[in-house]
Design a protein around this motif. Structure first.
Motif, mmCIF file in Angstrom:
data_model
loop_
_atom_site.group_PDB
_atom_site.id
_atom_site.type_symbol
_atom_site.label_atom_id
_atom_site.label_comp_id
_atom_site.label_asym_id
_atom_site.label_seq_id
_atom_site.Cartn_x
_atom_site.Cartn_y
_atom_site.Cartn_z
ATOM 1 N N ASP A 120 0.873 -1.170 0.000
ATOM 2 C CA ASP A 120 0.000 0.000 0.000
ATOM 3 C C ASP A 120 0.910 1.219 0.000
ATOM 4 N N GLY A 121 1.477 1.525 -1.187
ATOM 5 C CA GLY A 121 2.469 2.583 -1.274
ATOM 6 C C GLY A 121 3.863 1.993 -1.218
ATOM 7 N N PRO A 122 4.876 2.817 -0.958
ATOM 8 C CA PRO A 122 6.265 2.363 -0.987
ATOM 9 C C PRO A 122 6.706 1.645 0.288
ATOM 10 N N ASP A 123 5.840 1.504 1.284
ATOM 11 C CA ASP A 123 6.227 0.918 2.570
ATOM 12 C C ASP A 123 6.662 -0.530 2.385
ATOM 13 N N GLU A 124 7.855 -0.863 2.894
ATOM 14 C CA GLU A 124 8.376 -2.229 2.826
ATOM 15 C C GLU A 124 8.443 -2.867 4.214
ATOM 16 N N HIS A 125 7.662 -2.353 5.165
ATOM 17 C CA HIS A 125 7.767 -2.837 6.543
ATOM 18 C C HIS A 125 6.476 -3.461 7.041
ATOM 19 N N GLY A 126 5.612 -3.907 6.120
ATOM 20 C CA GLY A 126 4.388 -4.576 6.519
ATOM 21 C C GLY A 126 4.639 -6.034 6.853
ATOM 22 N N ARG A 127 3.554 -6.775 7.030
ATOM 23 C CA ARG A 127 3.654 -8.203 7.363
ATOM 24 C C ARG A 127 4.279 -8.979 6.205
ATOM 25 N N LEU A 128 5.128 -9.913 6.538
ATOM 26 C CA LEU A 128 5.786 -10.737 5.530
ATOM 27 C C LEU A 128 5.000 -12.006 5.226
ATOM 28 N N VAL A 129 4.018 -12.330 6.051
ATOM 29 C CA VAL A 129 3.225 -13.550 5.871
ATOM 30 C C VAL A 129 1.747 -13.212 6.044
ATOM 31 N N HIS A 130 0.931 -13.675 5.111
ATOM 32 C CA HIS A 130 -0.525 -13.572 5.231
ATOM 33 C C HIS A 130 -1.072 -14.996 5.229
ATOM 34 N N ALA A 131 -1.824 -15.345 6.263
ATOM 35 C CA ALA A 131 -2.318 -16.714 6.431
ATOM 36 C C ALA A 131 -3.812 -16.772 6.165
ATOM 37 N N SER A 132 -4.241 -17.843 5.478
ATOM 38 C CA SER A 132 -5.662 -18.054 5.218
ATOM 39 C C SER A 132 -5.904 -19.523 4.907
ATOM 40 N N SER A 133 -6.763 -20.165 5.700
ATOM 41 C CA SER A 133 -7.208 -21.544 5.436
ATOM 42 C C SER A 133 -6.047 -22.502 5.213
ATOM 43 N N GLY A 134 -5.008 -22.387 6.031
ATOM 44 C CA GLY A 134 -3.871 -23.285 5.912
ATOM 45 C C GLY A 134 -2.873 -22.899 4.848
ATOM 46 N N CYS A 135 -3.049 -21.726 4.220
ATOM 47 C CA CYS A 135 -2.107 -21.260 3.205
ATOM 48 C C CYS A 135 -1.354 -20.041 3.722
ATOM 49 N N LEU A 136 -0.039 -20.000 3.487
ATOM 50 C CA LEU A 136 0.829 -18.928 3.958
ATOM 51 C C LEU A 136 1.402 -18.198 2.756
ATOM 52 N N LEU A 137 0.945 -16.961 2.535
ATOM 53 C CA LEU A 137 1.375 -16.170 1.388
ATOM 54 C C LEU A 137 2.641 -15.396 1.732
ATOM 55 N N ILE A 138 3.650 -15.484 0.863
ATOM 56 C CA ILE A 138 4.921 -14.795 1.053
ATOM 57 C C ILE A 138 5.328 -14.144 -0.256
ATOM 58 N N CYS A 139 6.376 -13.312 -0.209
ATOM 59 C CA CYS A 139 6.820 -12.617 -1.424
ATOM 60 C C CYS A 139 8.311 -12.327 -1.332
ATOM 61 N N ALA A 140 9.041 -12.640 -2.389
ATOM 62 C CA ALA A 140 10.460 -12.295 -2.494
ATOM 63 C C ALA A 140 10.611 -11.115 -3.443
ATOM 64 N N ARG A 141 11.638 -10.313 -3.190
ATOM 65 C CA ARG A 141 11.929 -9.190 -4.093
ATOM 66 C C ARG A 141 13.386 -9.268 -4.503
ATOM 67 N N ARG A 142 13.604 -9.210 -5.811
ATOM 68 C CA ARG A 142 14.957 -9.221 -6.358
ATOM 69 C C ARG A 142 15.226 -7.874 -7.017
ATOM 70 N N GLN A 143 16.352 -7.268 -6.650
ATOM 71 C CA GLN A 143 16.761 -6.019 -7.290
ATOM 72 C C GLN A 143 18.114 -6.245 -7.943
ATOM 73 N N GLU A 144 18.259 -5.749 -9.167
ATOM 74 C CA GLU A 144 19.529 -5.903 -9.878
ATOM 75 C C GLU A 144 19.897 -4.606 -10.566
ATOM 76 N N ARG A 145 21.189 -4.385 -10.675
ATOM 77 C CA ARG A 145 21.684 -3.201 -11.372
ATOM 78 C C ARG A 145 21.780 -3.499 -12.860
#
Length: 321
Positions: A49-74
């Motif tokens: 929700d905007g540029p904030d990178e400090h929110g929750r790293l895991v969202h859980a629902s019905s036995g599923c755990l949502l995660i996200c990786a970010r790759r930055q390259e020059r």
């Protein structure tokens, strides 16, 4: 939310609840590239929700755990470095009347990289994934094996271990998909779509790609009689989820049925986070059913040799760790 789904079978019950997984991911939270780094990879909040990178790293629902990786390259093309190196070598050889050797060229190249990297632009890519702790699958939103393996490798490093592998059916999926095309229909619960990719197993350069095509028509049948096999095939599952199935059992161009999306939108929830989590719950639930039927079709049900824990047992396991 997910455009693709690359599958990895979890060979053991996943031991962490959401809070425990959050703690482990926080140790490898994403950070931007340093001046002399070509790339970085870390965990970032799935919900933005905007540029904030400090929110929750895991969202859980019905036995599923949502995660996200970010790759930055020059972004520093090799041709730019090579051109700068050749100019530097020509200058030295012209001024000092000598030949620049291999080791000196290597040192010059390293020096040029050190000069150019801090000024290079950066590009970021997010990779969503979720762990279905009930059904025993890791699902990665990636169009290629390389991108999916980046996330899986990071997760293995973060957790110290992750017994998970891509599905390995006992038969050849391309053979089965070709049989569906020859018969003009998919297996029970699946309808043929309007796109496919056909390839000659004797000549991998001989490829036919079709979109907006009647897959049960004579044109497709002609290619099949010539020996081509279906390596990608558009399917519709119970009129709920459309996708393109690959010979590696990867799913691409995922699209939920309009009726499901309209039903979710009718909830008229103003909170963006609540809408995001509702969308994930809907998608994960549909994919769980789809993957279960695909596992039956391709005889993957015995793979992994695990008994999936119930959601309440999973939560208890996380609290006792």
């Amino acid at each position: 939310m997910f455009k693709n789904a690359r599958l990895y079978r979890l060979h053991e019950p996943f031991p962490l609840a959401a809070a425990a997984l959050e703690e482990r991911l926080a140790a490898r939270r994403f950070r931007p590239c340093g001046p002399l780094e070509t790339a970085t990879l870390g965990w970032t909040p799935p919900f933005r929700d905007g540029p904030d990178e400090h929110g929750r790293l895991v969202h859980a629902s019905s036995g599923c755990l949502l995660i996200c990786a970010r790759r930055q390259e020059r972004l520093l093309p090799g041709s730019v470095v090579t051109e700068a190196l050749e100019e530097r070598v020509s200058e030295i050889e012209g001024n000092e009347v000598r030949t620049v050797g291999r080791s000196e060229r290597r040192r010059l190249r390293e020096g040029i990289l050190a000069e150019l990297l801090p000024r290079a632009f950066t590009r970021s890519r997010r990779i969503l994934a979720y762990l279905d702790t009930v059904a025993g699958w890791l699902v990665v939103d990636a169009a290629s094996d390389k991108v999916a393996e980046d996330l899986v490798s990071l997760l293995r490093e973060t957790l110290d271990s992750l017994p998970a592998t891509p599905p390995r059916p006992p038969g050849v999926p391309a053979t089965r998909m070709t049989d569906w095309l020859k018969g003009g229909r998919g297996p029970q619960g699946f309808e043929l779509g309007d796109a496919c990719e056909l390839r000659d197993p004797r000549d991998t350069q001989s490829v036919i790609r079709c979109r907006g095509q009647d897959l049960a028509g004579e044109e497709i049948a002609t290619h099949l009689r010539a020996g081509k096999q279906a390596v990608q095939l558009a399917l519709d599952w119970h009129e709920r989820l459309a996708f393109v199935l690959g010979e590696d059992l990867a799913l691409k161009r995922l699209r939920l049925a309009d009726e499901l999306l309209e039903g979710a939108e009718e909830q008229d929830e103003e909170d963006p986070l609540v809408r995001f989590e509702a969308g994930f719950t809907l998608l994960a639930g549909e994919l769980r059913g789809l993957i279960e039927e695909l596992a039956q079709v391709f005889e993957l049900t015995d793979q992994g040799a695990q008994t999936a824990p119930r959601a309440e047992d999973q939560a208890a396991a996380g609290q006792t760790r």
